[in-house]
Design an enzyme around this catalytic site. Structure first.
Site, PDB file in Angstrom:
ATOM      1  N   LYS A 175      74.847  47.156 -26.847  1.00  0.00           N
ATOM      2  CA  LYS A 175      76.046  47.954 -27.135  1.00  0.00           C
ATOM      3  C   LYS A 175      76.383  48.768 -25.887  1.00  0.00           C
ATOM      4  CE  LYS A 175      77.072  52.140 -28.275  1.00  0.00           C
ATOM      5  NZ  LYS A 175      78.410  52.253 -27.716  1.00  0.00           N
ATOM      6  N   GLY A 228      71.190  57.213 -21.240  1.00  0.00           N
ATOM      7  CA  GLY A 228      72.314  58.085 -21.564  1.00  0.00           C
ATOM      8  C   GLY A 228      71.881  59.535 -21.532  1.00  0.00           C
ATOM      9  N   SER A 229      72.557  60.354 -22.281  1.00  0.00           N
ATOM     10  CA  SER A 229      72.295  61.794 -22.218  1.00  0.00           C
ATOM     11  C   SER A 229      70.992  62.150 -22.949  1.00  0.00           C
ATOM     12  CB  SER A 229      73.458  62.549 -22.859  1.00  0.00           C
ATOM     13  OG  SER A 229      73.598  62.144 -24.201  1.00  0.00           O
ATOM     14  N   VAL A 232      71.594  62.590 -26.854  1.00  0.00           N
ATOM     15  CA  VAL A 232      71.551  61.375 -27.685  1.00  0.00           C
ATOM     16  C   VAL A 232      70.139  60.773 -27.647  1.00  0.00           C
ATOM     17  CG1 VAL A 232      72.513  59.060 -28.025  1.00  0.00           C
ATOM     18  CG2 VAL A 232      74.027  60.938 -27.397  1.00  0.00           C
ATOM     19  N   GLY A 233      69.482  60.868 -26.503  1.00  0.00           N
ATOM     20  CA  GLY A 233      68.117  60.352 -26.391  1.00  0.00           C
ATOM     21  C   GLY A 233      67.185  61.003 -27.408  1.00  0.00           C
ATOM     22  N   GLU A 250      65.900  56.681 -20.863  1.00  0.00           N
ATOM     23  CA  GLU A 250      66.209  57.115 -19.490  1.00  0.00           C
ATOM     24  C   GLU A 250      67.367  58.090 -19.612  1.00  0.00           C
ATOM     25  OE1 GLU A 250      64.512  56.275 -16.927  1.00  0.00           O
ATOM     26  OE2 GLU A 250      63.710  54.266 -17.188  1.00  0.00           O
ATOM     27  N   GLU A 385      73.095  69.847 -16.810  1.00  0.00           N
ATOM     28  CA  GLU A 385      73.715  68.680 -16.173  1.00  0.00           C
ATOM     29  C   GLU A 385      75.232  68.752 -16.361  1.00  0.00           C
ATOM     30  OE1 GLU A 385      73.285  64.701 -17.966  1.00  0.00           O
ATOM     31  OE2 GLU A 385      72.683  63.997 -15.985  1.00  0.00           O
TER      32      GLU A 385
HETATM   33  P1  NAD Z   1      75.826  59.236 -23.860  1.00  0.00           P
HETATM   34  O1  NAD Z   1      74.467  59.697 -24.254  1.00  0.00           O
HETATM   35  O2  NAD Z   1      76.985  59.984 -24.360  1.00  0.00           O
HETATM   36  O3  NAD Z   1      76.049  57.717 -24.337  1.00  0.00           O
HETATM   37  C1  NAD Z   1      75.178  56.671 -23.950  1.00  0.00           C
HETATM   38  C2  NAD Z   1      75.292  55.538 -24.957  1.00  0.00           C
HETATM   39  O4  NAD Z   1      74.774  55.975 -26.216  1.00  0.00           O
HETATM   40  C3  NAD Z   1      76.715  55.076 -25.220  1.00  0.00           C
HETATM   41  O5  NAD Z   1      76.738  53.659 -25.359  1.00  0.00           O
HETATM   42  C4  NAD Z   1      77.036  55.754 -26.536  1.00  0.00           C
HETATM   43  O6  NAD Z   1      78.042  55.095 -27.275  1.00  0.00           O
HETATM   44  C5  NAD Z   1      75.685  55.673 -27.242  1.00  0.00           C
HETATM   45  N1  NAD Z   1      75.488  56.627 -28.344  1.00  0.00           N
HETATM   46  C6  NAD Z   1      76.080  57.836 -28.525  1.00  0.00           C
HETATM   47  N2  NAD Z   1      75.629  58.394 -29.683  1.00  0.00           N
HETATM   48  C7  NAD Z   1      74.722  57.536 -30.216  1.00  0.00           C
HETATM   49  C8  NAD Z   1      73.898  57.559 -31.376  1.00  0.00           C
HETATM   50  N3  NAD Z   1      73.923  58.571 -32.238  1.00  0.00           N
HETATM   51  N4  NAD Z   1      73.081  56.519 -31.607  1.00  0.00           N
HETATM   52  C9  NAD Z   1      73.024  55.483 -30.733  1.00  0.00           C
HETATM   53  N5  NAD Z   1      73.785  55.389 -29.631  1.00  0.00           N
HETATM   54  C10 NAD Z   1      74.617  56.408 -29.360  1.00  0.00           C
HETATM   55  O7  NAD Z   1      75.823  59.149 -22.270  1.00  0.00           O
HETATM   56  P2  NAD Z   1      77.023  58.742 -21.287  1.00  0.00           P
HETATM   57  O8  NAD Z   1      78.037  59.827 -21.298  1.00  0.00           O
HETATM   58  O9  NAD Z   1      77.474  57.336 -21.566  1.00  0.00           O
HETATM   59  O10 NAD Z   1      76.267  58.709 -19.882  1.00  0.00           O
HETATM   60  C11 NAD Z   1      75.991  59.854 -19.142  1.00  0.00           C
HETATM   61  C12 NAD Z   1      74.566  60.314 -19.352  1.00  0.00           C
HETATM   62  O11 NAD Z   1      73.680  59.238 -19.069  1.00  0.00           O
HETATM   63  C13 NAD Z   1      74.159  61.440 -18.420  1.00  0.00           C
HETATM   64  O12 NAD Z   1      73.405  62.379 -19.124  1.00  0.00           O
HETATM   65  C14 NAD Z   1      73.297  60.723 -17.381  1.00  0.00           C
HETATM   66  O13 NAD Z   1      72.374  61.555 -16.730  1.00  0.00           O
HETATM   67  C15 NAD Z   1      72.646  59.691 -18.214  1.00  0.00           C
HETATM   68  N6  NAD Z   1      72.162  58.581 -17.390  1.00  0.00           N
HETATM   69  C16 NAD Z   1      70.818  58.464 -17.207  1.00  0.00           C
HETATM   70  C17 NAD Z   1      70.313  57.447 -16.398  1.00  0.00           C
HETATM   71  C18 NAD Z   1      68.837  57.286 -16.196  1.00  0.00           C
HETATM   72  O14 NAD Z   1      68.416  56.191 -15.862  1.00  0.00           O
HETATM   73  N7  NAD Z   1      68.030  58.303 -16.370  1.00  0.00           N
HETATM   74  C19 NAD Z   1      71.201  56.551 -15.788  1.00  0.00           C
HETATM   75  C20 NAD Z   1      72.571  56.716 -16.003  1.00  0.00           C
HETATM   76  C21 NAD Z   1      73.035  57.732 -16.826  1.00  0.00           C
END
Ligand code: NAD
Length: 495
Positions: A175, A228-229, A232-233, A250, A385
């Site tokens: 996804k 991702g963030s 959400v993680g 990550e 962040e």
């Molecule tokens: P985000 O957490 O908003 O979304 C990431 C993904 O999670 C998206 O596909 C989103 O639709 C999905 N998501 C959102 N809510 C969810 C839920 N409840 N259950 C399952 N999936 C869900 O992050 P973003 O805005 O897409 O990306 C930016 C963030 O990602 C920043 O915090 C950045 O630091 C982080 N990031 C980390 C790395 C790493 O390797 N450490 C790399 C790139 C980005």
């Protein structure tokens, strides 16, 4: 004609059962509609998981070198389509062409690495403490994996997850983020054209709240790989924790670059500008804090400000542009709110601080490169962040204080130190709490064949990238073979 992108389930492209779609527009020019995408429902996720489950036994039983052979073809197809996909990526999420080409290149490198890794997949063989007994470890696939990706590396991150997951014999449902589904669709097309059997890869677009939630809660999904963030993680860790489902996280960063008095300042400036304003600051590894020793603060800051003013901002499709837009209006508003927070906290705004308006800037989400000086370590702009082109400068007395400041956030992804003193560099490597430390290089620039990830709230201890990704997606089995022809009791019969 605007393209309608479809889901890819069981080897077929198709519409969502919801009959709903969403739009994706170019953040540099919102009149440019990149495409419409399926706003999928839980039923679509269930269908994708069923397809992935059905494909699993055949794929699991395919020898790993044969699975990995597909990766040669995937790498070549990515090479052929590098320019096309890079341009689509720039339209889709805004970063400049040089960077989107780099993003696709990372996918190519990851495919090349996977192609070789399928012939490794090492386990260890170790001696037994008993006679006529063999002991070794093998890595076995797990089943269906759910892969959830962010928008800032629309090809690289999906490849980091997909290639090791399938090379090790799993099947997947991916996804992508709602801002970047087109690039992931192209990747699926390439995997399909390379001949990956039907059902091994499945792609479902839609929101995190619906598609993501169903994936992480689905009982037949054996593992979740999420980038991702941190917010959400944590939610994903909570849900997967209930059934002890494997999950690799990550997450966010608040990366710092230390600049010591003896640093090569030219080099440190190049690193700071690239680290802070590359990808418009929207990298998990972006430099968001400069931790500078007091002896070079004034000289360093003056030149940093001078060069930040010269960065050419605009539509990333223009080859001469150095910094594109933020990905969305929401992200731009977040940046604006943090600028206000910095001012309210008493930091000194020394350059930037505003949304760019007028002419073509009105078509998208542009913001000036922004630098705050006189930031103290506990200010929110030094702790949280921001994910935008905002850099905080913190002045310190010595290396000890620099490392304390660098370590003083909840995150621990990337870090950097500029110094000519090998002893200082080695002390920093020892004491910095981060998954990645660069010496005389910026906080961004990871290479795909090395472990990538962070400590503290940046993750849960896994490292995607390099050979360690191949461990994430597999179960380890320890094998003992006793060929003595008798019962041998470990710890008893040999003591
Ligand atoms: P985000 O957490 O908003 O979304 C990431 C993904 O999670 C998206 O596909 C989103 O639709 C999905 N998501 C959102 N809510 C969810 C839920 N409840 N259950 C399952 N999936 C869900 O992050 P973003 O805005 O897409 O990306 C930016 C963030 O990602 C920043 O915090 C950045 O630091 C982080 N990031 C980390 C790395 C790493 O390797 N450490 C790399 C790139 C980005």
């Amino acid at each position: 004609m605007v393209e309608e992108y479809l889901n890819f389930i069981g080897g077929k492209w198709g519409k969502s059962k919801s009959n709903k779609t969403f739009e994706n527009r170019n953040p540099a020019d919102t009149s440019d509609l990149v495409g419409t995408f399926q706003l999928s429902s839980q039923d679509d996720v269930d269908a994708a998981v069923t397809a992935a489950q059905a494909a699993y036994p055949g794929w699991r039983d395919t020898p790993a070198p044969e699975r990995a052979d597909y990766m040669y073809s995937v790498a070549n197809k990515l090479r052929e389509r590098k320019e096309e996909i890079a341009k689509l990526m720039t339209r889709e999420m805004g970063k400049v062409l040089a960077e989107t080409r780099g993003d696709v290149q990372e996918g190519i490198d990851t495919a090349d690495f996977a192609a070789g890794e399928g012939r490794h997949m090492h386990g260890q063989t170790v001696p037994s403490e008993l006679r006529s007994k063999a002991c070794y470890v093998i890595h076995q696939p797990m089943g269906v994996w759910g892969l959830i990706t962010p928008w800032n590396f629309p090809v690289a991150i999906p490849t980091w997850k997909t290639f090791p997951a399938i090379t090790t014999g799993n099947t997947i449902v991916i996804k992508p983020a709602t801002y970047t589904p087109a690039c992931t669709a192209k990747l699926m097309e390439i995997l399909d054209e390379a001949g990956i059997p039907k059902g091994v890869i499945n792609y479902v677009t839609g929101t995190g709240g619906v598609v993501g939630e169903r994936l992480i809660n689905h009982p037949d999904v054996k593992g979740i790989s999420f980038t991702g963030s941190s917010e959400v993680g944590k939610r994903i860790a909570e849900v997967t924790g209930k059934t002890l489902k494997r999950c690799s996280l990550e997450l966010g960063g608040k990366n710092g670059q230390i600049v010591m008095n003896d640093a090569n300042l030219e080099l440190a400036l190049d690193g700071a500008l690239w680290g802070a304003f590359g990808t418009t600051g929207q990298r998990c590894t972006a430099t968001s804090r400069i931790i500078v020793q007091e002896g070079v603060h004034d000289e360093f800051l003056a030149e940093l400000v001078n060069r930040a003013k010269q960065i050419k901002i605009g539509n990333g499709l223009d080859e001469s542009v150095q910094m594109g837009p933020l990905v969305s209006e929401a992200q731009l508003k977040t940046v604006e709110s943090y600028v206000q927070i910095g001012i309210d906290e008493g930091a000194a705004l020394v350059v930037g601080g505003h949304r760019l308006t007028g002419g073509d800037f009105d078509k998208g989400f542009f913001h000036e490169p922004t630098i705050f000086d006189q930031v103290t370590p506990n200010m929110r702009i030094a702790q949280e962040e921001i994910f935008g082109p905002v850099l905080s400068v913190i002045t310190v007395k010595d290396l000890k204080e620099a490392i304390e400041v660098l370590n003083g956030t909840v995150y621990g992804l990337s870090s950097s130190i500029y110094t000519q003193d090998v002893n200082a560099a080695m002390r920093a490597i020892e004491r910095i709490e981060a998954g990645i430390t660069y010496v005389n290089g910026p906080t961004i620039g990871a290479e795909c064949h090395l472990p990538f990830g962070g400590v503290k709230e940046t993750g849960n201890g896994h490292r995607e990238g390099g050979w360690t990704a191949y461990e994430i997606f597999t179960e380890m089995k320890t094998v003992y073979i006793d060929y003595s022809g008798k019962l041998q009791r470990a710890q008893i019969d040999n003591k």
